[in-house]
Scaffold this motif. Sequence first.
Motif: not given
Lengths: 717, 717
Positions: A208-211, A267-268, A488-498
């Motif tokens: 679920r990480a479009p970017v 994994w919010d 890096c971006v995928i990890m950020v997107e799956i944890t939904n935390n920039l």
Amino acid sequence: NGSTVESLDYEVVENFAYREEQAKRGKLYMGYVVLVKWFLALLIGIGTGLAAVFINLSVENFAGWKFSLTFQIIQKSYFAGFLVYILINLVLVLSSVYIITCFAPAASGSGIPEIKGYLNGIDTHGILLFRTLIGKIFGSIGSVGGGLALGKEGPLVHIGACIASLLGQGGSTKYHLRSRWLQVFSSERDRRDLVTCGCAAGVAAAFRAPVGGVLFALEEVTSWWRSQLMWRVFFTSAIVAVVVRTAMGWCKDGNCGHFGAGGFIIWDISGGQEDYSFEELLPMAFIGVIGGLLGALFNQLTLYMTHWRRNYLHKKGIRVKIIEACLISVITSAISFGLPLFRRCTPCPEAEANSGIECPQAPGMFGNYVNFYCQNNKEYNDLATIFFNTQDDAIRNLFSAKTAHEFSAQGLLTFLVMFYTLAVVTFGTAVPAGQFVPGIMIGSTYGRLVGMFVVSFYKKLNIEEGTYALLGAASFLGGSMRMTVSLCVIMVEITNNLKLLPLIMLVLLISKAVGDAFNEGLYEEQARLRAIPLLESRPKYQMRYMTAKEACGSQNVVYFPRVVKVSDIVSILRSNDHNGFPVVDHSRSGETLVIGLILRSHLLVLLQSKVDFQHSPLPCDSRGDLLPIRHNLSEFVKPVSSKGISLRDIHFTPDDLEMYIDLAPFLNPSPYVVPEDMSLTKVYNLFRQLGLRHLLVVPRPARVIGMITRKDLILED
Amino acid sequence: NGSTVESLDYEVVENFAYREEQAKRGKLYMGYVVLVKWFLALLIGIGTGLAAVFINLSVENFAGWKFSLTFQIIQKSYFAGFLVYILINLVLVLSSVYIITCFAPAASGSGIPEIKGYLNGIDTHGILLFRTLIGKIFGSIGSVGGGLALGKEGPLVHIGACIASLLGQGGSTKYHLRSRWLQVFSSERDRRDLVTCGCAAGVAAAFRAPVGGVLFALEEVTSWWRSQLMWRVFFTSAIVAVVVRTAMGWCKDGNCGHFGAGGFIIWDISGGQEDYSFEELLPMAFIGVIGGLLGALFNQLTLYMTHWRRNYLHKKGIRVKIIEACLISVITSAISFGLPLFRRCTPCPEAEANSGIECPQAPGMFGNYVNFYCQNNKEYNDLATIFFNTQDDAIRNLFSAKTAHEFSAQGLLTFLVMFYTLAVVTFGTAVPAGQFVPGIMIGSTYGRLVGMFVVSFYKKLNIEEGTYALLGAASFLGGSMRMTVSLCVIMVEITNNLKLLPLIMLVLLISKAVGDAFNEGLYEEQARLRAIPLLESRPKYQMRYMTAKEACGSQNVVYFPRVVKVSDIVSILRSNDHNGFPVVDHSRSGETLVIGLILRSHLLVLLQSKVDFQHSPLPCDSRGDLLPIRHNLSEFVKPVSSKGISLRDIHFTPDDLEMYIDLAPFLNPSPYVVPEDMSLTKVYNLFRQLGLRHLLVVPRPARVIGMITRKDLILED
Ligand SMILES: Nc1ncnc2c1ncn2[C@@H]1O[C@H](COP(=O)(O)OP(=O)(O)OP(=O)(O)O)[C@@H](O)[C@H]1O
Ligand SMILES: Nc1ncnc2c1ncn2[C@@H]1O[C@H](COP(=O)(O)OP(=O)(O)OP(=O)(O)O)[C@@H](O)[C@H]1O
Ligand SMILES: [Mg+2]
Ligand SMILES: [Mg+2]
């Protein structure tokens, strides 16, 4: 040997048929092509999104049903539960391995090395077929639902690519669904663009990480990336996000069985630690080092395993593959059920008012604090919480904040060792298998271990073990896959935390550097093993001391004259397996002149159709005829992922063999050339940046006809 | 005319000096180079971050002080307040325009067109100098603090690029800080990589958007992008994020005056609408269309304005520029102070318990619900809330959720018209000016207008006007700047909300498409006006019907023989202003042979140093000598952003003019070549993908020496 791989060409063959077709087309047609491209991007997004939803739904339902049944039975007998658990897993894995071995052998493994190869310019036969798609979808469901130590994310990337390729040709080649309006996509270039979209869509759907999806595709195909493509890829990824989100919204209303509970990776960790103090950077760097070491070790071990499997085990036939997978399934089930039995249970912590975490969770449901083989009702088994659970929930538990001291060091260590071993052993079995989720499991386990020590050492309040688990996951993936920005971006997107971005970068930087000291990335190693010759983005160091001529060695170039006898073509094609041949013509004054390059595949089409055979050995234009336009451009298109026409399938009468063909209308009149003493670094850049397949090395020119500078390329409208 | 621009070369000139230097260097040296590169990336990140913090701090403090003072005074007299407000703004703007006109003329405007040009391969003189950097920093503070309708984000990108370039050469060229350890960065290629990093750092600092920064740099320089560069760029952006964050943490403790209140762009909309229903898509698409139209109009109007300014107004001298800027400042102040006076105030809404929004805000503080010229203490002036406020706070108010019906349609419309006009008029004055924040202001105003109608039409609870304002902002930026992925990611990062990504994409897609129907993007138009010949990523349509030879026209190629008389060099260099010349040699048998390409700048270095002059007209190797190594590679490096040596500065004795130079050791022995009848599309791709400056058009080769395929480029270690 490299016989199963063949290079792709990003170049447009500007032969006569192509130029004819171009000339016929107006601006309107260009608009139509653009429209179709965007429409296809839309379809790819929808298709990949739906496939992802389908897989997730099935896996979640199978797993949910499996765990509830097992929990029901162990209320009465642990042994019966054990048997049922093993049996269900076995059946699921068996179905998966059966589909793969008997129906779609190209669908085993993660598929990412092959897709990486495809985007790099190498076509592995069979990876983009319809049957591969089907095998991948159903195989993934079986293998992931069956509880093996592998994930469904890698396969989703492959699935996205398959969907894109199939849509681009209007369906399966075998069943001839190819429709007229898709004929605009006739070149390998268009197809590769589509596969790029599909690949990004796959990542977007998996995480679920479009970017992240866009960046993943970008990191793999940077060489022939264009801005317009970027936008289209991004569009596809966003469509996937919309589809997945809509489906999940629909599932929230209870339409999808167990699905609401787990499923799509998010994994919010928004409730957790958002800030960090400087003394924390040291343990975080330490996590990076561990990640690099364990990741490199993982790559090396899996390399040995795969090597051994390919050269020894899997040569023994399908049955061995099936037995192997079943054996691994039984072992995995036994360990994941059995090991927690040996753990002593821990009393539940004091429940916080609004943490929303129940301890222990209701039996048969997903979540934290699994009560498994405990005397007391208010106890939980920390090993079962991560081992006897779906992987998604295990990761969620490892990442979870506000649950300090949930896991014991002993439990985490046991899990780490066992799961690492299982992941290594499972890698390379004949089932669809991603390494992303296992990597996150391994990484977050040691990350949480480090986090536990940090918490007890610094004794500060706002340090969360879950954050360390996340960093551990990033570090292991970095140490194994060596992706950078996209990871890096995928990890950020799956944890939904920039907010954790800089920390994730830090550990990735370290773990990648440490890993690079030992070996190459997982996908590169696997690609090498499969004889997929990836061209790295950077030329090798020693290339600066070599010239183009030296790279060619003492080749005897096989070439064709302009007008050539059919029997000569046949014998030349038989005598070697080159795919491109320069065509040389003699001018009146007897000098030779290279007039272009002809591809083997085009020659085969000409030989098969026979309409261009002529009796005279003279070029057609010198006979006063116009150049013949007997061919449609699409006839020259090689079907995807297949060998195309073979010389053996073409039958020649003795008369045929005496005829001639004038190659001039069919050759690529301007292949790229380099002078013989250009340094190989520059040749490499040219080859790689333009996505070429053949490059002609020619003598230094005798004179310069003109200079092209920027000004000459800016045309005024 | 194009006399102020010159192309850059991404190619490495592999001449004799280069190869000598390469040969001397071992693997250790390579490691050193890598280390220095990363260290520089770190420095760029820190420098850009600090510059951004400094600018923000100053602007916030000036603006904060200005507004508190004004609010204090208007308690007694509105007229006195008006005068003070105008005066403060005037002083700030005056200081800015004075710095720019008298000290750093290259620092006016946003600088993005020039940086875009630089990354595309065109060097505009003066844009990367130390004085430009200083002018840009202090000029931005004045112009933004002075309340003009412009932003500080564009200038920050330019600042990042300047910092990168200056660090790369070890300081200002003028003050000769160039240190030995930086000599590794001797080529334009390295410098361009650094500027790419700096550019990304600038975006990251301006919007606190590390990923957006990377993607911005990427969209501009896709052609010679390499994965390693990507990772380095990303690292720089992350460093910026860390620096900015640390500084902000420090400021939160009250160390920075007014800074805590506004400053760095983050318009968090996490409290707002996160979901959307399908019937909302229609008004959203409508916003996209408006954005495309207004954006295209903005581009066109600013183009006319700039054209007029360049050709008429600014030709009249510095004084006119200063008066113009002051006039605009007075008008802007008058409008932003005066117009709200005519609005009737609105009673405050019922305060919700924990919304955290005070109504009216305390006087002199930033925030929502400004009480300005109201009878009652419990009232607010909706026009003053957006007009008589810093732009950051105005945007925050426009984006704010849970404040339905705060603004009246009349107020928003007035603001839209006035601000749009002001933005157009201000564009092109001689101050540093970004278009990002004004664009967001304009877009969010009409977005909120549409949102108001949607709220009252659909009468649903969860629709927020703030979300529409955000979409409006995205649509205007899309319609004007035509960036795609990077803009999208930047919008997501500044609102800190991943969930709206698909919606933002939708409006961007529409507004870009609508805008493209009318004209080019803002930066492209401006670049064209400044005679910066940008090469687009895609070749023009008609190029497929042209050949390389046709592009050269009827050129008479100016070339040099291998050994050439100094007087000939001088006269040839005087007679034209080409920058690259083929060098032709005669073999024994009398045939000519192109042996390379020599750059004008290298010739000038040779002429200036004079050490390579020889008396004999014979090549040096034929005389039995070794090739001379009298030059260090770094002597050939052209200083950044300057014309380099001029022929006029070199003095020749009559003896000098009778000497000869052997060019062989200094030329680039293998320039890229294309056969004369290659189609211009392919030539274009080659030129653009490899970032070339000169390309030789040569006759078709007579024979093929070898074929290079992928296999020949995979070397075994
Ligand atoms: N026409 C040719 N004549 C002589 N040598 C060739 C020719 N084409 C390729 N080679 C050489 O043969 C070797 C094997 O290349 P190969 O024949 O597999 O190329 P190809 O099949 O045309 O391209 P690819 O395998 O990448 O699809 C290479 O070293 C290449 O340089
Ligand atoms: N050596 C040359 N001989 C003849 N024509 C040339 C030569 N070099 C460039 N030209 C032509 O002159 C025109 C102007 O190019 P120009 O001289 O500005 O190139 P340049 O200065 O070498 O490169 P740039 O301006 O991009 O830095 C172009 O049409 C180009 O093809
Ligand atoms: Mg081959
Ligand atoms: Mg020029």
